[in-house]
Every structure is written in structure tokens, then in C-alpha cells.
Design a protein around this motif. Structure first.
Motif, PDB file in Angstrom:
ATOM      1  N   GLU A 248       7.238  -2.994   5.478  1.00  0.00           N
ATOM      2  CA  GLU A 248       5.856  -2.943   5.010  1.00  0.00           C
ATOM      3  C   GLU A 248       5.794  -2.341   3.603  1.00  0.00           C
ATOM      4  O   GLU A 248       5.021  -2.785   2.747  1.00  0.00           O
ATOM      5  N   TYR A 251       6.879  -4.992   1.069  1.00  0.00           N
ATOM      6  CA  TYR A 251       5.819  -5.969   0.775  1.00  0.00           C
ATOM      7  C   TYR A 251       4.743  -5.367  -0.122  1.00  0.00           C
ATOM      8  O   TYR A 251       4.256  -6.033  -1.042  1.00  0.00           O
ATOM      9  N   LYS A 255       4.042  -6.869  -3.784  1.00  0.00           N
ATOM     10  CA  LYS A 255       2.726  -7.435  -4.077  1.00  0.00           C
ATOM     11  C   LYS A 255       2.007  -6.686  -5.193  1.00  0.00           C
ATOM     12  O   LYS A 255       1.426  -7.296  -6.091  1.00  0.00           O
TER      13      LYS A 255
END
Length: 300
Positions: A248, A251, A255
Motif C-alpha cells: 500500500e 502504491y 501515485k
């Protein structure tokens, strides 16, 4: 309820307690894009050539993409000692069976719905009346949801576990507060049609059911399954189950800082080119962070 245009990718990451990075990606192709699928959409199929989708590429379920990427990663000589995945994969029996067939241990998230028997349950063979095929052994009681099994064990079975330092100030060695909650660990025998078919009526295999049950909650809030050995400690189970936070974190970093979500292309090769460059940038940043002197990484 939001409708948006996007690409859906499946990724494999290598992770340890203090570092992780993506090493493999696959683009998920919905059935509407597969000419051989009953749900094929003529408009989307017509777009395949313009988007550069390989002619031999069809719809593959995400859990199968994950298994294929694990196989490919191992073919590079990378050891995979344990597989972690969220409930989107853990709830899929075929994914867990695929890991079993590859001899890979796992700790996977699951929802509260999968059915299982307590570890003490044993199958019983009904008496044969002499007519037709002999009846197969079966469990006398119906399988129950994992949530029901944990609730039956009760909040008293929960034990406090601290697994890592978080981001808030606290009394940890680095001045950060440690992550803490209460967990229940039970030995169970997962059930389901695919599992019963794979075992051919034999006794269902034992595994760990891990549930997070904070003291202030009326019910457990999160569940995991693991086929780690029966003598695995609760602390180890929790640390490994919670290690998925690193993905997590990957990501979020990709991003927010490295442009993973900024791709606006419309081609198969373009998407893979973009995620490859983002992964390389992430790996570079990870290596730079790991090679800093300790004083450079200490909190202000």
C-alpha cells in the motif's frame, strides 16, 4: 458507484520489513475485450488492434495473472519464501490451491464469509447400505463462516500484539509510536467445493485463521488465512499479515510522487512502458533511502 475510464493492473512486489518494490506487472483485460468470450463487446474487440493488444492475449482472471507473474518471477532466480495478498485474492480458493501446488506458503487476507470447520472436526463415513456407490466421508456438521468461528472463540481469546513502529510520535526506539492491536489465532480446516474436490473426500488440511479484534470493537474487523506450520507464533503471523502495508505504501508513493496515476495513453505497450519506468524510479528511490546514513533518516 463512480464510473470512470481506467486501466486495471496486477502487480507483484518483493517486500521485507523495511523495503519493498514492484517487480512485475500485468494489464487486466476484461471479458468485453476478449473475442473468444461470450461477453465480448464488438466495439471493444474492434479497438484491440489500434490499442496494440497482442492477438493471442485474452481475458485472464486476476488471480491467475498473479500466479503467472509469481512463476515468471521465480524463473528469474528470485526466491519466493512466502506470498502475501489481499482478500481479493485470498477469497479465491483456486488462487490458494495454486500456491499449494507450487509449494509456496502464504498469508492472505480474506473476507468474513469463507466457510471452515474447527481443526478438531473429523470426517465421518456414513454406513453403506449395499446399494450403489459407497458413500464418501463427510463432516457431520456444516461448515461455518470464519467470522462465526472467531466470535465463538470470544474476545477473551484475543492477545495483544505490537508489530511495527508507525508514523506518529511515541516511545518507540526511533521516537515513533508502535502499531498495536489484539488478535485471535485459530487452527481451522477451510472448506468449499473446490477444496473438497481437490482432497477427494480426504480430511481437509489445517491452516491458521488470524483475526484482528480490537478491544473497543464488538466484532473482529479483519481476517487472514495462512498455511504456515502449526507452531508458528502469533507475533510472526501478525507481523507477516501486516507486512502488506508495504505494498500500500508503494502504491501511495508511486501515485503521489512518481506519476503512476498520470498515464493517459491508450495502448498496451504504452501502459507497460509507463509502469516499468515508474517501477524503476521507485526502485532507485528505495535504494537511495536504504543507503543513507542512519542520522539522515532519523525523524526531525
Amino acid at each position: 458507484g463512480k464510473v470512470t475510464n481506467c486501466q486495471v493492473g496486477v502487480s507483484v512486489h518483493l517486500a521485507r520489513d523495511h523495503a519493498s518494490t514492484p517487480v512485475n506487472w500485468r494489464l487486466f483485460l476484461p471479458m468485453a475485450w476478449d473475442p473468444a468470450a461470450p461477453q465480448a463487446d464488438p466495439d471493444k474487440v474492434a479497438r484491440r488492434e489500434r490499442c496494440g493488444v497482442p492477438a493471442d492475449l485474452g481475458h485472464v482472471e486476476k488471480w491467475q495473472l498473479a500466479l503467472d507473474m509469481i512463476d515468471e518471477t521465480r524463473s528469474w532466480g528470485v526466491e519466493v519464501p512466502l506470498v502475501l495478498a489481499d482478500a481479493g485474492y485470498g477469497d479465491t480458493i483456486a488462487f490458494r490451491l495454486g500456491l499449494n501446488q507450487r509449494g509456496l506458503r502464504y498469508v492472505v487476507g480474506i473476507s468474513s464469509r469463507p466457510a471452515a470447520h474447527p481443526a478438531a472436526a473429523r470426517p465421518v463415513t456414513p454406513p453403506y447400505n449395499g446399494i450403489g456407490r459407497r458413500p464418501a466421508a463427510r463432516y457431520p456438521d456444516a461448515a461455518r463462516s470464519v467470522k462465526a468461528l472467531v466470535i465463538e472463540a470470544g474476545l477473551g481469546a484475543a492477545r495483544p500484539v505490537s508489530w511495527r513502529e508507525g508514523s506518529r510520535p511515541g516511545r518507540g526506539r526511533s521516537g515513533l509510536k508502535r502499531m498495536y492491536s489484539r488478535f485471535v489465532a485459530l487452527r481451522i480446516r477451510p472448506s468449499g467445493r473446490e477444496i473438497r474436490e481437490a482432497t477427494e473426500g480426504a480430511e481437509l488440511a489445517e491452516c491458521w485463521l488470524l483475526a484482528e479484534w480490537p478491544a473497543k470493537e464488538a466484532e473482529p474487523v479483519q481476517f487472514w488465512l495462512s498455511d504456515l506450520p502449526g507452531d508458528t507464533s502469533l507475533t510472526t503471523l501478525v507481523r507477516l499479515a501486516k507486512l502488506r502495508w508495504r505494498i500500500e505504501h508503494d502504491y501511495r508513493e508511486m501515485k503521489q510522487a512518481l506519476g503512476l496515476a498520470h498515464f493517459e495513453g491508450r495502448t498496451f505497450n504504452g501502459w507497460h512502458h509507463h509502469v516499468t519506468l515508474v517501477s524503476l524510479a521507485h526502485a532507485f528511490c528505495t535504494l537511495r533511502r536504504l543507503t543513507r546514513a542512519p542520522k539522515e533518516t532519523a525523524p526531525a
